[in-house]
Design a protein around this motif. Structure first.
Motif, short mmCIF file in Angstrom:
data_model
loop_
_atom_site.label_atom_id
_atom_site.label_comp_id
_atom_site.label_asym_id
_atom_site.label_seq_id
_atom_site.Cartn_x
_atom_site.Cartn_y
_atom_site.Cartn_z
N SER A 65 61.61 -71.44 7.42
CA SER A 65 60.73 -70.51 6.70
C SER A 65 60.13 -71.13 5.43
CB SER A 65 61.51 -69.23 6.33
OG SER A 65 62.03 -68.61 7.47
N VAL A 66 59.65 -72.37 5.57
CA VAL A 66 59.08 -73.04 4.39
C VAL A 66 57.65 -73.55 4.60
CG1 VAL A 66 61.26 -73.69 3.32
CG2 VAL A 66 60.24 -75.21 5.04
N LEU A 67 57.28 -73.88 5.82
CA LEU A 67 55.94 -74.42 6.05
C LEU A 67 54.89 -73.31 5.99
CD1 LEU A 67 56.11 -77.12 8.88
CD2 LEU A 67 56.22 -77.42 6.41
N ASP A 68 53.76 -73.62 5.37
CA ASP A 68 52.61 -72.72 5.34
C ASP A 68 51.81 -72.93 6.62
OD1 ASP A 68 50.26 -71.34 4.95
OD2 ASP A 68 49.97 -72.01 2.89
N PRO A 69 51.72 -71.93 7.50
CA PRO A 69 51.02 -72.12 8.78
C PRO A 69 49.53 -72.35 8.63
CG PRO A 69 51.57 -69.82 8.47
CD PRO A 69 52.25 -70.56 7.37
N GLU A 70 48.98 -72.06 7.44
CA GLU A 70 47.54 -72.26 7.22
C GLU A 70 47.23 -73.67 6.73
OE1 GLU A 70 45.39 -69.97 8.17
OE2 GLU A 70 47.16 -68.83 8.81
N LYS A 71 48.26 -74.49 6.56
CA LYS A 71 48.06 -75.87 6.10
C LYS A 71 48.69 -76.84 7.08
CE LYS A 71 48.19 -74.78 1.12
NZ LYS A 71 48.91 -75.04 -0.15
N LEU A 72 48.13 -78.05 7.14
CA LEU A 72 48.74 -79.10 7.95
C LEU A 72 49.99 -79.61 7.20
CD1 LEU A 72 45.52 -81.01 9.00
CD2 LEU A 72 46.92 -79.53 10.44
N PRO A 73 51.00 -80.09 7.93
CA PRO A 73 52.24 -80.52 7.27
C PRO A 73 52.03 -81.57 6.18
CG PRO A 73 52.60 -80.31 9.62
CD PRO A 73 51.12 -80.11 9.39
N TYR A 74 51.13 -82.55 6.42
CA TYR A 74 50.99 -83.60 5.42
C TYR A 74 50.23 -83.15 4.17
CZ TYR A 74 46.54 -84.40 7.95
OH TYR A 74 45.32 -84.25 8.57
N HIS A 75 49.76 -81.90 4.16
CA HIS A 75 49.16 -81.33 2.96
C HIS A 75 50.17 -80.54 2.13
CE1 HIS A 75 44.88 -81.46 4.89
NE2 HIS A 75 45.22 -82.60 4.33
N GLN A 76 51.43 -80.50 2.59
CA GLN A 76 52.47 -79.77 1.88
C GLN A 76 53.79 -80.57 1.91
OE1 GLN A 76 53.42 -76.04 4.01
NE2 GLN A 76 52.04 -76.68 5.66
N PRO A 77 53.79 -81.76 1.31
CA PRO A 77 54.95 -82.66 1.38
C PRO A 77 56.25 -82.07 0.85
CG PRO A 77 53.37 -83.40 -0.28
CD PRO A 77 52.69 -82.36 0.52
N ALA A 78 56.17 -81.28 -0.21
CA ALA A 78 57.40 -80.68 -0.75
C ALA A 78 58.01 -79.72 0.27
CB ALA A 78 57.09 -79.94 -2.06
N ASN A 79 57.16 -78.94 0.95
CA ASN A 79 57.65 -78.01 1.98
C ASN A 79 58.24 -78.77 3.16
OD1 ASN A 79 56.80 -75.86 0.45
ND2 ASN A 79 54.92 -75.51 1.60
#
Length: 376
Positions: free
Chosen positions: A60-74
């Motif tokens: 329950s941490v990834l933002d589904p509206e962003k690609l994974p490599y745009h949210q490294p902390a998540n």
């Protein structure tokens, strides 16, 4: 045997991850215990899978509206949480196999000492990155860490990607090629009712799918034929940019962004489309292409591997020179002049029946488990 599937997103919007969810369902039907772990899970799909006896554990941490490599902390938090969940659960099991999927979940294999199949669907083209830091980071994460993670078996979908992986391997890791599968019957039973000049695109709205190329081609094509229509099914991080581009070129009457669409509506649109347009690269396989062929719908795609392993030019559809917007526009204008045998297209798709593909994976899982746990 207990199977653990590890994904970025548990949703219906990403082909590869949807396939693994379907594969997990097939394994559960065969009597195996199944757990799916994800950085984000769609609540509706999660409940549906739980109803089928599949355990779903979400970080329950990834933002589904962003690609994974745009949210490294998540992503870092996802890896930590999912690794802990696997370790806690696997400590109680005697015989488990882990199947990781996609760039970051594959890194979990460094921390879990259990038999593991890692799926890599495609290799990102780092040469296309303009930022030197991004290229360096991409090389370290993909070409060094991900490709060479301590998998027991490395799995991919196509001959092309398998050769790319082998050229980057430092380890002596076996590479197996198993294509994805789909539940064919609902597509095979569709009655074709194509509408002249109506085209369809399906998939996650992200840069590597190149929806903007189709929009630019439509801009050229509607000058000759203002009745052309393009419907795009899907959602994702590129949605806002695509909406702006459609508005910029005054194509609101010709191009429709439907977003997430009910399955019955998607099937209806697929039966009505003159052709499916699929311009993704780098691409693992193109599951939506199999869906289109099973529905008897020809495909317009870029002439790049592995898409050209699926779409034979003039037989299953048309292949367009990569990034050639004018050629794409021309094919949209004159597609009606070509004939494609509907029954042949459906026949091509039949070898990708999910149950058949699941049987191959079951054999791999069981062989892997017997070999690994026999040593203990």
């Amino acid at each position: 045997m207990h199977l653990y599937y590890v994904l970025n997103y548990l949703t219906n919007t990403t082909g590869g991850e949807h396939f693994l969810a379907d594969l997990a369902c097939e394994m559960r039907k065969q009597g195996h215990s199944v757990t799916i772990l994800a950085g984000y899970s769609d609540p509706t799909l999660e409940e549906e899978l739980k109803g089928l006896g599949i355990e779903v554990l979400s970080a329950s941490v990834l933002d589904p509206e962003k690609l994974p490599y745009h949210q490294p902390a998540n992503v870092a938090l996802m890896l930590y949480r999912l690794t802990r969940k696997i370790s806690e659960s696997a400590s109680k099991e005697t015989e488990i196999v882990i199947h990781t999927n996609s760039h970051f979940p594959n890194l979990i294999t460094y921390f879990i000492r259990k038999p593991c199949i890692g799926s890599i669907y495609h290799i990102e083209n780092l040469a296309e990155l303009t930022n030197a830091y991004a290229k360096y980071f991409g090389y370290i994460v993909q070409d060094v860490l991900e490709v060479n993670a301590p998998y027991t078996i490395l799995h991919t979908l196509s001959i092309y990607t398998a050769e790319m992986l082998k050229s980057r391997l430092f380890r002596q890791t076996p590479v197996v090629i198993i294509p994805p599968g789909i539940r064919l019957q609902k597509y095979l039973s569709l009655k074709r009712k194509p509408e002249l000049g109506h085209y369809l695109m399906i998939g996650r709205l992200e840069p590597r799918k190149h929806y903007e190329h189709a929009i630019l081609a439509m801009k050229l094509a509607v000058k000759r034929n203002p009745n052309l229509k393009l419907t795009i099914i899907g959602d994702g991080p590129s949605k806002t940019n695509l909406e702006a581009l459609i508005k910029k070129y005054s194509l609101e009457k010709n191009i429709t962004l439907l977003g997430k669409t009910p399955e019955n509506e998607k099937l209806d649109l697929l039966s009505q489309a003159e052709a499916l347009v699929h311009l993704g690269y780098p691409e693992g396989f193109g599951i939506v292409i199999i869906e289109a062929l099973a529905a008897g719908t020809p495909v317009i795609a870029y002439n790049v591997p592995p898409l050209n392993e699926l779409v034979k030019h003039g037989i299953a559809g048309l292949l367009v020179p990569q990034n050639n917007i004018r050629s794409l526009a021309s094919d949209l204008l004159f597609f009606h002049k070509f004939y494609f045998n509907e029954e042949y297209l459906r026949e091509v798709a039949k070898k990708y029946e999910l149950k058949r593909i699941a049987e191959i994976f079951r054999s791999v899982y069981e062989t892997l488990a017997k070999k690994y746990f026999a040593k203990q």
